[in-house]
Scaffold this active site. Structure first.
Site, PDB file in Angstrom:
ATOM      1  N   GLU A  22       0.793  -1.237   0.000  1.00 20.80           N
ATOM      2  CA  GLU A  22       0.000   0.000   0.000  1.00 20.80           C
ATOM      3  C   GLU A  22       0.825   1.286   0.000  1.00 20.80           C
ATOM      4  O   GLU A  22       0.558   2.215   0.754  1.00 20.80           O
ATOM      5  CB  GLU A  22      -0.978  -0.013   1.189  1.00 20.80           C
ATOM      6  CG  GLU A  22      -1.930  -1.185   1.115  1.00 20.80           C
ATOM      7  CD  GLU A  22      -2.890  -1.288   2.294  1.00 20.80           C
ATOM      8  OE1 GLU A  22      -3.020  -0.325   3.066  1.00 20.80           O
ATOM      9  OE2 GLU A  22      -3.515  -2.358   2.436  1.00 20.80           O
ATOM     10  N   GLU A  24      -6.374 -10.481  -1.192  1.00 15.40           N
ATOM     11  CA  GLU A  24      -7.181 -10.205   0.010  1.00 15.40           C
ATOM     12  C   GLU A  24      -8.672 -10.133  -0.347  1.00 15.40           C
ATOM     13  O   GLU A  24      -9.414  -9.290   0.165  1.00 15.40           O
ATOM     14  CB  GLU A  24      -6.740  -8.883   0.668  1.00 15.40           C
ATOM     15  CG  GLU A  24      -5.265  -8.852   1.014  1.00 15.40           C
ATOM     16  CD  GLU A  24      -4.834  -7.583   1.760  1.00 15.40           C
ATOM     17  OE1 GLU A  24      -5.696  -6.835   2.264  1.00 15.40           O
ATOM     18  OE2 GLU A  24      -3.617  -7.361   1.829  1.00 15.40           O
ATOM     19  N   HIS A  81     -10.557  -5.861  -2.329  1.00 14.97           N
ATOM     20  CA  HIS A  81     -11.631  -5.615  -1.360  1.00 14.97           C
ATOM     21  C   HIS A  81     -12.751  -4.919  -2.139  1.00 14.97           C
ATOM     22  O   HIS A  81     -12.699  -3.715  -2.375  1.00 14.97           O
ATOM     23  CB  HIS A  81     -11.127  -4.732  -0.215  1.00 14.97           C
ATOM     24  CG  HIS A  81     -10.058  -5.380   0.606  1.00 14.97           C
ATOM     25  ND1 HIS A  81     -10.293  -6.503   1.362  1.00 14.97           N
ATOM     26  CD2 HIS A  81      -8.750  -5.081   0.790  1.00 14.97           C
ATOM     27  CE1 HIS A  81      -9.174  -6.860   1.976  1.00 14.97           C
ATOM     28  NE2 HIS A  81      -8.225  -6.019   1.643  1.00 14.97           N
ATOM     29  N   ASN A 127       2.028  -5.191  -3.156  1.00 15.89           N
ATOM     30  CA  ASN A 127       0.613  -5.471  -2.873  1.00 15.89           C
ATOM     31  C   ASN A 127      -0.147  -4.177  -2.599  1.00 15.89           C
ATOM     32  O   ASN A 127       0.337  -3.314  -1.858  1.00 15.89           O
ATOM     33  CB  ASN A 127       0.552  -6.372  -1.631  1.00 15.89           C
ATOM     34  CG  ASN A 127      -0.820  -6.952  -1.346  1.00 15.89           C
ATOM     35  OD1 ASN A 127      -1.443  -7.544  -2.224  1.00 15.89           O
ATOM     36  ND2 ASN A 127      -1.288  -6.790  -0.124  1.00 15.89           N
TER      37      ASN A 127
END
Ligand code: G3I
Length: 301
Positions: A127, A232, A205, A169
């Protein structure tokens, strides 16, 4: 196949779940985990605050529990995450400059060395890109140590564990947009300069829709010469949940370098998205329509 893991394996992929050490005593949880999944990710236990609570003092107890749960079940273990501006330990939050850079790189080296040979893929950096239209880096104390902090982290991770796939990621990268293009440009630059990067994780997400360019986005990264992974996955409950799960699964299967899918928890009650029921099993451990949609998508064709 009759389970997510076995069906994914028939297609040369893994199907994993994020797991929490505190839930491993729950027999419903571990039954589903050991039956359905062939990859695990520590939801929190391998993060910087968990593994280096005081500078230079490393604690692998809880991370090792996750590792051993996965390995004893014959699963792959994804490492999450070596560096992330969120969940920095308290001692690092007030640091800056070369002291922070050195501490961060030491962290990467120490943790990747501890888990050397055991981790399938590491989220080396998590991130680090900003939301919105800039396509640029997110501000953080790590970013302020210099734009090369990400490549320094990847080089340190490669030196420490040459066998692990090294991933970048991020979230809100679930289609072709300014943020994913910023990351794409970084990966292209890394590949052109020989910075060691092997994979890109797409957290996924998701809400009640899926971007029409989801698969094309995975493909453009794969075309740079890196693997891609769904890392995720969770999807808001709603009329479309099962369809969105199936669409993500089909997109991964359609991209030859998409090596696996991880859902971010097992039962709805295990999710960080409290009240959103975003996972494949309900709170009692029953398979949801979304589960069947994923299984059927894995078994199609
Ligand atoms: O362990 C402490 C406990 O001792 C304390 O009593 C309790 C009080 O709040 O907090 C517990 O820690 C919580 C931890 O989860 C373990 O449950 C933290 O407060 C809480 O912030 C932490 O949340 C995690 C979050 O990352 C942190 O930002 C979520 O479980 C985890 O699912 C979430 O995962 C992230 C990925 O790592 C990166 N991508 C986004 C994803 C969702 O936010």
């Amino acid at each position: 196949g009759t389970t997510l893991g076995a069906s994914a394996a028939e297609k040369g992929r893994y199907f994993g779940a994020a797991i929490a050490g505190g839930r491993l005593g729950d027999s419903t949880y571990t039954r589903i985990l050991r039956t359905e999944f062939n990859s695990v990710t520590a939801e929190n236990e391998m993060k910087w605050d968990a593994t280096e609570p005081q500078q230079g003092q490393f604690n692998y107890t809880n991370g090792d529990r996750i590792l051993n749960e996965g390995l004893s079940n014959g699963s792959k273990v994804r490492g999450h995450a070596l560096l992330w501006h969120n969940q920095e330990p308290q001692w690092a939050r007030s640091m800056e400059g070369s002291a922070l850079r050195n501490a961060a790189i030491n962290h990467v080296t120490q943790v990747a060395t501890h888990y050397k040979g055991k981790i399938h893929s590491w989220d080396v950096v998590n991130e680090a890109f900003a939301d919105g239209g800039s396509g640029g880096r997110r501000d953080s104390n790590l970013q302020r140590t210099g734009n090369d902090w990400i490549e320094a982290a990847f080089r340190a991770a490669r030196n420490a564990d040459p066998g692990a796939k090294l991933c970048y990621n991020d979230y809100n990268t679930d289609g072709i947009n300014a943020k994913s293009t910023g990351i794409y440009n970084m990966v292209r630059d890394f590949k052109s300069r020989g910075v060691p990067i092997d994979c890109v994780g797409f957290q996924s997400h998701l809400g009640t829709t899926i971007d029409s360019t989801y698969q094309a986005n995975l493909q453009r990264f794969a075309d740079l010469g890196v693997d891609v992974q769904i890392t995720e996955l969770d999807v808001a409950q709603g009329g479309n949940q099962a369809n969105i799960y199936a669409a993500v699964t089909r997109a991964c299967l359609a991209v030859s370098r998409c090596t696996g899918i991880t859902v971010w928890g097992i039962r709805d009650t295990d999710s960080w998205r409290t009240g959103e029921n975003p996972l494949l099993f309900d709170g009692s451990g029953n398979k949801k329509a979304a589960y069947t949609a994923v299984l059927n998508a894995l078994n199609a064709g």
